[in-house]
Structures are given as structure tokens and as C-alpha cells.
Design a protein around this motif. Structure first.
Motif, PDB file in Angstrom:
ATOM      1  N   GLU A  21      41.514  38.129  36.508  1.00 39.17           N
ATOM      2  CA  GLU A  21      40.549  37.596  35.544  1.00 39.17           C
ATOM      3  C   GLU A  21      39.123  37.544  36.088  1.00 39.17           C
ATOM      4  O   GLU A  21      38.171  37.424  35.319  1.00 39.17           O
ATOM      5  CB  GLU A  21      40.955  36.172  35.117  1.00 39.17           C
ATOM      6  N   HIS A  22      38.969  37.636  37.400  1.00 36.45           N
ATOM      7  CA  HIS A  22      37.645  37.557  38.011  1.00 36.45           C
ATOM      8  C   HIS A  22      36.904  38.901  38.022  1.00 36.45           C
ATOM      9  O   HIS A  22      35.805  38.985  38.576  1.00 36.45           O
ATOM     10  CB  HIS A  22      37.762  37.007  39.441  1.00 36.45           C
ATOM     11  N   PHE A  23      37.499  39.924  37.415  1.00 32.64           N
ATOM     12  CA  PHE A  23      36.895  41.258  37.435  1.00 32.64           C
ATOM     13  C   PHE A  23      36.708  41.810  36.021  1.00 32.64           C
ATOM     14  O   PHE A  23      37.313  42.817  35.646  1.00 32.64           O
ATOM     15  CB  PHE A  23      37.766  42.215  38.259  1.00 32.64           C
ATOM     16  N   SER A  56      42.697  45.825  32.592  1.00 29.65           N
ATOM     17  CA  SER A  56      43.695  45.563  31.553  1.00 29.65           C
ATOM     18  C   SER A  56      44.952  44.988  32.185  1.00 29.65           C
ATOM     19  O   SER A  56      45.275  45.273  33.342  1.00 29.65           O
ATOM     20  CB  SER A  56      44.020  46.841  30.779  1.00 29.65           C
ATOM     21  N   LEU A  57      45.641  44.177  31.409  1.00 26.75           N
ATOM     22  CA  LEU A  57      46.909  43.635  31.878  1.00 26.75           C
ATOM     23  C   LEU A  57      47.899  44.773  32.042  1.00 26.75           C
ATOM     24  O   LEU A  57      47.871  45.749  31.286  1.00 26.75           O
ATOM     25  CB  LEU A  57      47.433  42.595  30.893  1.00 26.75           C
ATOM     26  N   HIS A  58      48.745  44.662  33.034  1.00 21.49           N
ATOM     27  CA  HIS A  58      49.741  45.700  33.292  1.00 21.49           C
ATOM     28  C   HIS A  58      50.817  45.626  32.211  1.00 21.49           C
ATOM     29  O   HIS A  58      51.339  44.550  31.934  1.00 21.49           O
ATOM     30  CB  HIS A  58      50.356  45.517  34.678  1.00 21.49           C
ATOM     31  N   PRO A  59      51.152  46.757  31.604  1.00 21.18           N
ATOM     32  CA  PRO A  59      52.115  46.717  30.487  1.00 21.18           C
ATOM     33  C   PRO A  59      53.550  46.401  30.900  1.00 21.18           C
ATOM     34  O   PRO A  59      54.334  45.948  30.072  1.00 21.18           O
ATOM     35  CB  PRO A  59      52.012  48.119  29.877  1.00 21.18           C
ATOM     36  N   GLY A 106      52.182  39.098  34.745  1.00 11.66           N
ATOM     37  CA  GLY A 106      51.420  38.371  35.752  1.00 11.66           C
ATOM     38  C   GLY A 106      50.502  39.222  36.586  1.00 11.66           C
ATOM     39  O   GLY A 106      49.945  38.748  37.573  1.00 11.66           O
ATOM     40  N   THR A 107      50.322  40.497  36.183  1.00 13.33           N
ATOM     41  CA  THR A 107      49.427  41.384  36.930  1.00 13.33           C
ATOM     42  C   THR A 107      48.531  42.159  35.969  1.00 13.33           C
ATOM     43  O   THR A 107      48.820  42.290  34.777  1.00 13.33           O
ATOM     44  CB  THR A 107      50.198  42.402  37.807  1.00 13.33           C
ATOM     45  N   GLY A 108      47.453  42.666  36.522  1.00  8.98           N
ATOM     46  CA  GLY A 108      46.547  43.523  35.766  1.00  8.98           C
ATOM     47  C   GLY A 108      45.969  44.585  36.667  1.00  8.98           C
ATOM     48  O   GLY A 108      45.996  44.457  37.898  1.00  8.98           O
ATOM     49  N   THR A 109      45.477  45.646  36.060  1.00 12.27           N
ATOM     50  CA  THR A 109      44.846  46.719  36.837  1.00 12.27           C
ATOM     51  C   THR A 109      43.343  46.705  36.592  1.00 12.27           C
ATOM     52  O   THR A 109      42.876  46.414  35.488  1.00 12.27           O
ATOM     53  CB  THR A 109      45.420  48.112  36.489  1.00 12.27           C
ATOM     54  N   CYS A 145      47.441  37.872  38.369  1.00 10.76           N
ATOM     55  CA  CYS A 145      46.660  37.034  37.462  1.00 10.76           C
ATOM     56  C   CYS A 145      46.591  35.613  38.030  1.00 10.76           C
ATOM     57  O   CYS A 145      47.493  35.176  38.744  1.00 10.76           O
ATOM     58  CB  CYS A 145      47.303  37.006  36.081  1.00 10.76           C
ATOM     59  N   ALA A 146      45.549  34.906  37.670  1.00  6.71           N
ATOM     60  CA  ALA A 146      45.390  33.528  38.129  1.00  6.71           C
ATOM     61  C   ALA A 146      46.496  32.653  37.575  1.00  6.71           C
ATOM     62  O   ALA A 146      47.046  31.814  38.279  1.00  6.71           O
ATOM     63  CB  ALA A 146      44.022  32.988  37.721  1.00  6.71           C
TER      64      ALA A 146
END
Length: 159
Positions: free
Chosen positions: A5-7, A108-111, A115-118, A144-145
Motif C-alpha cells: 500500500e505504500h507504493f 495491483s493486488l496479486h490475483p 495478502g500480496t500485491g505486485t 500487504c499491510a
């Protein structure tokens, strides 16, 4: 600690500055890229470069070090998918100071990994004359936070 979320897209981060010396260039070249124009000032003078230049891989390693120290070491980064682009734009010479910058191009959130994103970064460097010397695009995976689950099959996250 920085999380996905910080990016947000469009964010830009200054990575710091590193000055390369003749010894830095030759030492790196001895181990990793022993081309004469990286190792021998006299051979380099006779080369198309007209003098000693750093290996492009050395330049990339320096900027990667800046990227890690400035953003990734204190983050929830879970690794990289690799580099989509690497360009050595201008020769780097002894005494040049490399200044790195990273810009978030996409996030974007990982599909498939809750709890992760790219995050896709454009990482660039200029010398002390503001001449572009290096460019890389890379995609990294971040935790993710705070994951809050899924809604209608779409993962959501909250900061």
C-alpha cells in the motif's frame, strides 16, 4: 516498514548517490566483466570509448544497491519477477556520481496470492551532469499491510 500500500502508482523515490572511482571500476571488472576497456586505462583509451568505463552490469549493481538500501531492505518485499528492461544509456567513467530514482509505474493486488500485491518500478540513474546512464523496469512482490480477505472473489486490502 513499507508494504504494498505504500507504493501508489506515480510515486517517485530518490535512491541516493554513489561516486565511482577508477579502482571501483577495475575491481568490479576483474571479477565480473573483464573487457579491456573496463580493466586497462591504456587499452580503454584506444577503444571506441576513448577511456576507462564501468561495466553496464557494474552500473546496474550500484543502482540496485541504492534501490535496496533506500526502499526494499525495510519493506515487505517478497522477491522479484525479474527485469523487463535493462538499458545502459551512456558510459559511466571514473569520477561519475550516479544518482538513482525509482518511480512506481503500476501496482495491483496479486490475483492468486492473498495478502500480496505486485509493484512495477521504473528505476533510472543519471550522472552528475544529469545525463541518463541507466534504466531498468522490474516487478516486485510485496506483502500487504493488512489483508481483509476477499469480496466477491476479488481480494481487497486496507492500509
Amino acid at each position: 516498514m513499507r508494504h504494498f500500500e505504500h507504493f501508489p502508482p506515480g510515486s517517485t523515490y530518490e535512491l541516493g548517490a554513489t561516486r565511482l572511482t577508477t579502482d571501483d571500476i577495475i575491481t568490479y571488472a576483474r571479477s565480473f566483466d573483464p573487457m579491456p576497456f573496463h580493466l586497462d586505462p591504456e587499452a580503454a583509451r584506444r577503444s571506441p570509448f576513448g577511456g576507462l568505463v564501468a561495466s553496464g552490469w557494474h552500473t546496474g549493481a550500484v543502482i540496485m544497491g541504492q534501490f535496496v538500501r533506500a526502499l526494499l531492505a525495510d519493506s515487505a518485499c517478497q522477491g522479484s519477477y525479474g527485469m523487463d528492461e535493462v538499458r545502459f544509456l551512456s558510459p559511466v567513467r571514473p569520477g561519475d556520481e550516479l544518482r538513482g530514482k525509482a518511480t512506481v509505474e503500476d501496482a495491483s493486488l496479486h490475483p492468486r496470492r492473498p495478502g500480496t500485491g505486485t509493484v512495477r518500478f521504473l528505476v533510472e540513474a543519471v550522472n552528475e551532469r544529469d545525463e541518463p546512464v541507466y534504466r531498468m523496469r522490474t516487478r516486485l512482490l510485496f506483502g500487504c499491510a493488512q489483508a481483509v480477505g476477499t469480496a466477491s472473489g476479488v481480494q481487497t486490502a486496507r492500509s
